[in-house]
Design an enzyme around this catalytic site. Structure first.
Site, PDB file in Angstrom:
ATOM      1  N   ARG A   1       0.835  -1.203   0.000  1.00 14.55           N
ATOM      2  CA  ARG A   1       0.000   0.000   0.000  1.00 14.55           C
ATOM      3  C   ARG A   1       0.872   1.257   0.000  1.00 14.55           C
ATOM      4  NH1 ARG A   1      -2.123  -3.809  -1.040  1.00 14.55           N
ATOM      5  NH2 ARG A   1      -4.036  -4.744  -0.229  1.00 14.55           N
TER       6      ARG A   1
ATOM      7  N   TYR B   1      -6.190 -16.884  -1.683  1.00 10.06           N
ATOM      8  CA  TYR B   1      -6.834 -16.167  -0.583  1.00 10.06           C
ATOM      9  C   TYR B   1      -8.304 -16.511  -0.453  1.00 10.06           C
ATOM     10  CZ  TYR B   1      -3.003 -13.088   0.794  1.00 10.06           C
ATOM     11  OH  TYR B   1      -1.830 -12.600   1.285  1.00 10.06           O
TER      12      TYR B   1
ATOM     13  N   SER C   1     -11.171  -0.061   3.229  1.00 11.82           N
ATOM     14  CA  SER C   1     -10.392  -0.542   4.376  1.00 11.82           C
ATOM     15  C   SER C   1      -9.681   0.642   5.025  1.00 11.82           C
ATOM     16  CB  SER C   1      -9.374  -1.584   3.919  1.00 11.82           C
ATOM     17  OG  SER C   1     -10.020  -2.701   3.358  1.00 11.82           O
TER      18      SER C   1
ATOM     19  N   GLU D   1      -4.728   2.953   6.458  1.00 12.52           N
ATOM     20  CA  GLU D   1      -4.462   2.790   5.034  1.00 12.52           C
ATOM     21  C   GLU D   1      -4.953   4.010   4.260  1.00 12.52           C
ATOM     22  OE1 GLU D   1      -6.086  -0.065   1.451  1.00 12.52           O
ATOM     23  OE2 GLU D   1      -5.510  -1.015   3.340  1.00 12.52           O
TER      24      GLU D   1
END
Length: 346
Positions: free
Chosen positions: A160, A190, A228, A324
């Site tokens: 990120r 995932y 997020s 984030e």
């Protein structure tokens, strides 16, 4: 060139009612030269769809809304090269590539925002990051007015993170060139993607990613949010192993040798924070990683809530969460502690 002040609520998906001293929508490259000449010596913020921004104060400079459009495709024997204008919608690009028979981006479906914003955070999901497909990034240097092409190495991509995240006032991203290899393999490591099996098609991966995200993540057009809010924290492996002993259900993912990544949403959930509210801001009741605007949330509400979440998780697990989302103060990017101090909230 004349500038006008504007409300920023339409330009951030959290729906915070801050203002910008000046705002311009960039729809044509021909605007760049006169815009650059007129906007020197003042703070600059480039916004796509505002899907990863929390405005902590009114912005005392120029907000440039990137709406540049266009996709150019070059094909080689090994790959497709797509040069995509910075104002294109990211999810619509993912859909378009699949329609054209160019797989690769399906794991990144339904990530909100524009193509121009994607390198800043090095967007990622379900085991895939933009850096894996980025060939080069075209920018205009806001100090000199000159355009530049950045190789993927020069972008300094991390988790990120990128060189652009730390030089947001210096570069406007005009386009991103993506390289999609023709030798495609699904990435299924995932969560629910593993259930698809190795014979899964790109469309099946896309459909599963969309269904999963729509189940877990609130639609910002219905409930304001910035996706997020916190990064998944990375800790030394011995600490992760100790936490796993105490909390056997804790999701732990291997990264580089000696380090492990934890699921921030799980930590927030187990800290009992789902549904917690501060003013009009709250932790989402279904996905603890998302902070939402239940109506009338102020910047102060969001900052107080973020600080509360960070404090509770650190007290329980000894892990300090890092936001984030990008936080924007009057002069540009800021951080949670600085924003709290500026509003006298510490």
């Amino acid at each position: 060139m004349q500038f006008t002040s504007a409300a920023l609520a339409p330009y951030n998906t959290f729906g915070l009612t801050q203002t910008a001293e000046q705002l311009v929508v960039l729809s044509e490259r021909e605007q760049l030269s006169p815009l650059w000449e007129a906007a020197q010596n003042q703070p600059l913020l480039v916004v796509g769809e505002g899907s990863n921004i929390v405005f902590t104060q009114a912005f005392s400079g120029l907000v440039l809304v990137n709406r540049l459009q266009g996709i150019e495709v070059t094909e080689t024997d090994e790959a497709w090269l797509l040069t995509v204008a910075g104002g294109e919608n990211w999810h619509q690009l993912v859909c378009w590539t699949l329609e054209q028979g160019m797989p690769g981006l399906e794991n990144l479906a339904l990530i909100p925002g524009t193509v121009g914003a994607s390198p800043i955070q090095n967007i990622g999901a379900y085991g895939v990051e933009l850096a894996q497909f980025c060939h080069q990034v075209e920018t205009i240097d806001w100090q000199t007015g000159q355009t530049r092409l950045w190789s993927v190495t020069e972008c300094e991509f991390g988790y990120r993170d990128s060189v652009f995240k730390h030089a947001a006032r210096e570069h406007v991203i005009l386009s991103v060139t993506l390289r999609l290899p023709k030798a495609w393999q699904p990435v299924l490591g995932y969560g629910p993607l593993a259930e698809l099996g190795e014979q899964a098609t790109a469309q099946q991966v896309f459909d599963r990613v969309c269904a999963t995200r729509q189940t877990k993540l609130p639609d910002p057009s219905v409930l304001g949010n910035a996706g997020s809010f916190f990064k998944n924290p990375t800790v030394v492996t011995p600490q992760a192993e100790a936490l796993k002993l105490a909390w056997p259900a804790l999701p732990v993912f291997a990264t580089v040798p000696g380090w492990s990544k934890l699921a921030a949403g799980w930590l927030i959930d187990k800290a009992g924070l789902k549904g917690t509210r501060v003013g009009g801001a709250g932790v989402h009741t279904e996905q603890a990683l998302v902070l939402v605007n239940y109506g009338g949330a102020t910047s102060e509400d969001v900052l107080r809530l973020a600080a509360l979440v960070r404090e509770r998780v650190e007290q329980l697990f000894g892990v300090r969460l890092e936001p984030e989302v990008r936080m924007m103060a009057a002069q540009g990017e800021t951080y949670l502690d600085e924003a709290l101090a500026c509003l006298n909230l510490n």
